[in-house]
Design a protein around this motif. Structure first.
Motif, PDB file in Angstrom:
ATOM      1  N   GLN A  67       0.857  -1.182   0.000  1.00 11.59           N
ATOM      2  CA  GLN A  67       0.000   0.000   0.000  1.00 11.59           C
ATOM      3  C   GLN A  67       0.896   1.236   0.000  1.00 11.59           C
ATOM      4  N   HIS A  68       1.033   1.858  -1.173  1.00 19.12           N
ATOM      5  CA  HIS A  68       1.885   3.030  -1.363  1.00 19.12           C
ATOM      6  C   HIS A  68       0.987   4.254  -1.387  1.00 19.12           C
ATOM      7  N   THR A  69       0.671   4.750  -0.203  1.00 21.47           N
ATOM      8  CA  THR A  69      -0.253   5.866  -0.093  1.00 21.47           C
ATOM      9  C   THR A  69      -0.025   6.567   1.237  1.00 21.47           C
ATOM     10  N   LEU A  70      -0.877   7.508   1.579  1.00 19.24           N
ATOM     11  CA  LEU A  70      -0.781   8.163   2.875  1.00 19.24           C
ATOM     12  C   LEU A  70      -1.162   7.161   3.962  1.00 19.24           C
ATOM     13  N   PRO A  71      -0.406   7.088   5.036  1.00 21.48           N
ATOM     14  CA  PRO A  71      -0.653   6.061   6.059  1.00 21.48           C
ATOM     15  C   PRO A  71      -2.066   6.049   6.632  1.00 21.48           C
ATOM     16  N   HIS A  72      -2.698   7.214   6.729  1.00 18.24           N
ATOM     17  CA  HIS A  72      -4.046   7.199   7.324  1.00 18.24           C
ATOM     18  C   HIS A  72      -5.070   6.539   6.402  1.00 18.24           C
ATOM     19  N   LEU A  73      -4.690   6.244   5.147  1.00 17.55           N
ATOM     20  CA  LEU A  73      -5.579   5.543   4.223  1.00 17.55           C
ATOM     21  C   LEU A  73      -5.309   4.041   4.182  1.00 17.55           C
ATOM     22  N   MET A  74      -4.307   3.569   4.914  1.00 17.73           N
ATOM     23  CA  MET A  74      -3.914   2.163   4.874  1.00 17.73           C
ATOM     24  C   MET A  74      -4.815   1.298   5.757  1.00 17.73           C
ATOM     25  N   GLU A  75      -4.996   0.052   5.324  1.00 18.04           N
ATOM     26  CA  GLU A  75      -5.791  -0.907   6.087  1.00 18.04           C
ATOM     27  C   GLU A  75      -5.112  -2.270   6.057  1.00 18.04           C
ATOM     28  N   PHE A  76      -5.055  -2.914   7.204  1.00 16.47           N
ATOM     29  CA  PHE A  76      -4.521  -4.282   7.285  1.00 16.47           C
ATOM     30  C   PHE A  76      -5.580  -5.267   6.806  1.00 16.47           C
ATOM     31  N   SER A  77      -5.138  -6.311   6.103  1.00 15.88           N
ATOM     32  CA  SER A  77      -6.056  -7.372   5.663  1.00 15.88           C
ATOM     33  C   SER A  77      -5.413  -8.724   5.922  1.00 15.88           C
ATOM     34  N   SER A  78      -6.145  -9.582   6.612  1.00 17.11           N
ATOM     35  CA  SER A  78      -5.638 -10.924   6.925  1.00 17.11           C
ATOM     36  C   SER A  78      -5.642 -11.827   5.691  1.00 17.11           C
ATOM     37  N   GLU A  79      -6.165 -11.345   4.566  1.00 15.62           N
ATOM     38  CA  GLU A  79      -6.177 -12.132   3.331  1.00 15.62           C
ATOM     39  C   GLU A  79      -4.775 -12.297   2.747  1.00 15.62           C
ATOM     40  N   PHE A  80      -3.844 -11.429   3.161  1.00 10.61           N
ATOM     41  CA  PHE A  80      -2.496 -11.455   2.604  1.00 10.61           C
ATOM     42  C   PHE A  80      -1.497 -12.031   3.603  1.00 10.61           C
ATOM     43  N   ASP A  81      -0.477 -12.677   3.065  1.00 11.44           N
ATOM     44  CA  ASP A  81       0.600 -13.174   3.926  1.00 11.44           C
ATOM     45  C   ASP A  81       1.413 -12.026   4.498  1.00 11.44           C
ATOM     46  N   LYS A  82       1.509 -10.943   3.747  1.00  7.65           N
ATOM     47  CA  LYS A  82       2.259  -9.779   4.229  1.00  7.65           C
ATOM     48  C   LYS A  82       1.607  -8.501   3.729  1.00  7.65           C
ATOM     49  N   ASN A  83       1.378  -7.570   4.654  1.00  7.08           N
ATOM     50  CA  ASN A  83       0.882  -6.234   4.329  1.00  7.08           C
ATOM     51  C   ASN A  83       2.032  -5.243   4.514  1.00  7.08           C
ATOM     52  N   ILE A  84       2.376  -4.533   3.438  1.00  2.00           N
ATOM     53  CA  ILE A  84       3.528  -3.623   3.464  1.00  2.00           C
ATOM     54  C   ILE A  84       3.053  -2.184   3.339  1.00  2.00           C
ATOM     55  N   ALA A  85       3.496  -1.343   4.260  1.00  6.49           N
ATOM     56  CA  ALA A  85       3.217   0.096   4.207  1.00  6.49           C
ATOM     57  C   ALA A  85       4.391   0.789   3.533  1.00  6.49           C
ATOM     58  N   LEU A  86       4.166   1.345   2.357  1.00  5.86           N
ATOM     59  CA  LEU A  86       5.202   2.100   1.637  1.00  5.86           C
ATOM     60  C   LEU A  86       4.786   3.565   1.636  1.00  5.86           C
ATOM     61  N   TYR A  87       5.568   4.391   2.319  1.00 10.34           N
ATOM     62  CA  TYR A  87       5.159   5.785   2.478  1.00 10.34           C
ATOM     63  C   TYR A  87       6.364   6.711   2.430  1.00 10.34           C
ATOM     64  N   ALA A  88       6.088   7.987   2.243  1.00  9.79           N
ATOM     65  CA  ALA A  88       7.137   9.008   2.190  1.00  9.79           C
ATOM     66  C   ALA A  88       6.827  10.099   3.204  1.00  9.79           C
ATOM     67  N   THR A  89       7.850  10.532   3.934  1.00  8.22           N
ATOM     68  CA  THR A  89       7.715  11.675   4.833  1.00  8.22           C
ATOM     69  C   THR A  89       8.859  12.636   4.567  1.00  8.22           C
ATOM     70  N   GLU A  90       8.624  13.891   4.861  1.00 10.27           N
ATOM     71  CA  GLU A  90       9.637  14.924   4.633  1.00 10.27           C
ATOM     72  C   GLU A  90       9.769  15.830   5.846  1.00 10.27           C
ATOM     73  N   THR A  91       9.510  15.232   7.015  1.00  6.93           N
ATOM     74  CA  THR A  91       9.620  15.948   8.280  1.00  6.93           C
ATOM     75  C   THR A  91      10.440  15.102   9.258  1.00  6.93           C
ATOM     76  N   SER A  92      10.883  15.720  10.338  1.00  6.53           N
ATOM     77  CA  SER A  92      11.695  15.000  11.326  1.00  6.53           C
ATOM     78  C   SER A  92      10.878  14.002  12.116  1.00  6.53           C
ATOM     79  N   ASN A  93       9.558  14.184  12.167  1.00  7.73           N
ATOM     80  CA  ASN A  93       8.667  13.221  12.823  1.00  7.73           C
ATOM     81  C   ASN A  93       7.231  13.502  12.408  1.00  7.73           C
ATOM     82  N   PHE A  94       6.350  12.577  12.726  1.00  9.91           N
ATOM     83  CA  PHE A  94       4.915  12.780  12.487  1.00  9.91           C
ATOM     84  C   PHE A  94       4.131  12.366  13.734  1.00  9.91           C
ATOM     85  N   ILE A  95       4.676  12.782  14.879  1.00 16.44           N
ATOM     86  CA  ILE A  95       4.096  12.415  16.171  1.00 16.44           C
ATOM     87  C   ILE A  95       2.661  12.899  16.314  1.00 16.44           C
TER      88      ILE A  95
END
Length: 289
Positions: A67-95
């Motif tokens: 899932q290459h998108t904004l993290p708040h749009l990501m959803e885990f699914s047990s249908e897959f063996d592996k769910n991968i979060a691919l994301y980009a940030t340009e700040t020192s943190n996103f606390i």
């Protein structure tokens, strides 16, 4: 292994181009990949033929989901063996966001550069994190591309940038540094290739011109604004081949951005043999020595 790749590759942005390159690299490596788009804007683009072909494939049986998108749009699914979060940030943190909670629901995180590993950990990401730099087709660097002629810059050493017109890209610093350093009689030129979503090329060019004139007025080097070096401003949306030609036509790429997960134009400039001058942030810290 079959990969379902969900991303914004139809958005016509640098982020979208990164998704296209990731998909094509997986395909070139022999991975059975099936792309599915998420649209976050109203732009319409022409996709590479191979992406359109891959879209026609059936996604059933996919055991890995990227899932290459904004993290708040990501959803885990047990249908897959592996769910991968691919994301980009340009700040020192996103606390102060909900991103870490959504990312931690996934099995693994893929980030673009090494600084992102630290910012993710500082924000509370606890799942395994791997650095997967942006992909690119290196064959384009070996091909001949037609140069673009700029009559007023003929014979000059051209400093240039390719960036959206927004605060993060910090184009103002590039304009200011150039006009502070160089005098009108020196054989140098400045070129700004930019665009702004929701504006026509003419409106964007006028905005850049206004920004530059304000900078020149504040510098007070000359009484007349026309005494400064001419700013070459390119705002038409150009095709990839035109951008490659731009790299061939100029000499030194400048990116004064406050934050870059990767910066495709800076990487391409280096690939075409141009000297990149960039801020020490994000992906640019990884690929510029």
């Amino acid at each position: 292994m079959k990969v379902l790749y969900i991303g914004c590759y139809r958005d016509g942005t640098g982020w979208g181009q990164a998704a296209i390159d990731y998909i094509l690299s997986l395909d070139a490596a022999g991975i059975d990949v099936v792309p599915r788009p998420i649209k976050l804007n109203d732009r319409q683009i022409n996709l590479p033929k191979r992406i359109s072909e891959l879209e026609q494939k059936d996604s059933s049986g996919a055991n890995i989901c990227i899932q290459h998108t904004l993290p708040h749009l990501m959803e885990f699914s047990s249908e897959f063996d592996k769910n991968i979060a691919l994301y980009a940030t340009e700040t020192s943190n996103f606390i102060d966001s909900d991103w870490s909670r959504k990312i931690n629901m996934m099995d693994e995180a893929w980030v673009i550069n090494n600084q992102m590993v630290e910012s993710s950990k500082a924000s509370g990401v606890r799942i395994p994190i791997k650095v997967v730099p942006h992909a690119t087709d290196f064959q384009k660097f070996a091909q001949g591309h037609k140069k673009i002629e700029f009559p007023s810059a003929k014979g000059n050493f051209v400093f240039y940038t390719v960036a959206d017109l927004n605060k993060r890209k910090n184009i103002e610093a590039f304009i200011k540094a150039f006009h502070m350093e160089f005098e009108p009689n020196e054989p140098v030129s400045i070129l700004i290739k930019t665009s702004k979503h929701g504006q026509t090329p003419e409106e964007t060019a006028l905005e850049v011109r206004d920004i530059s004139n304000k900078i020149k007025q504040d510098l007070r080097k000359y009484k007349n604004l026309n005494d400064y070096k001419e700013d070459l401003i390119v705002t038409d949306f150009v095709h990839e081949e035109d951008l490659y030609g731009l790299h061939h036509s100029c000499d030194c790429f400048v990116m004064p951005s406050y934050g870059e997960a990767w910066c495709i134009p800076a990487f391409d400039a280096m690939g075409f043999g141009k000297t990149p001058i960039c801020t020490n942030v994000g992906g640019m810290s990884d690929f510029i020595g």
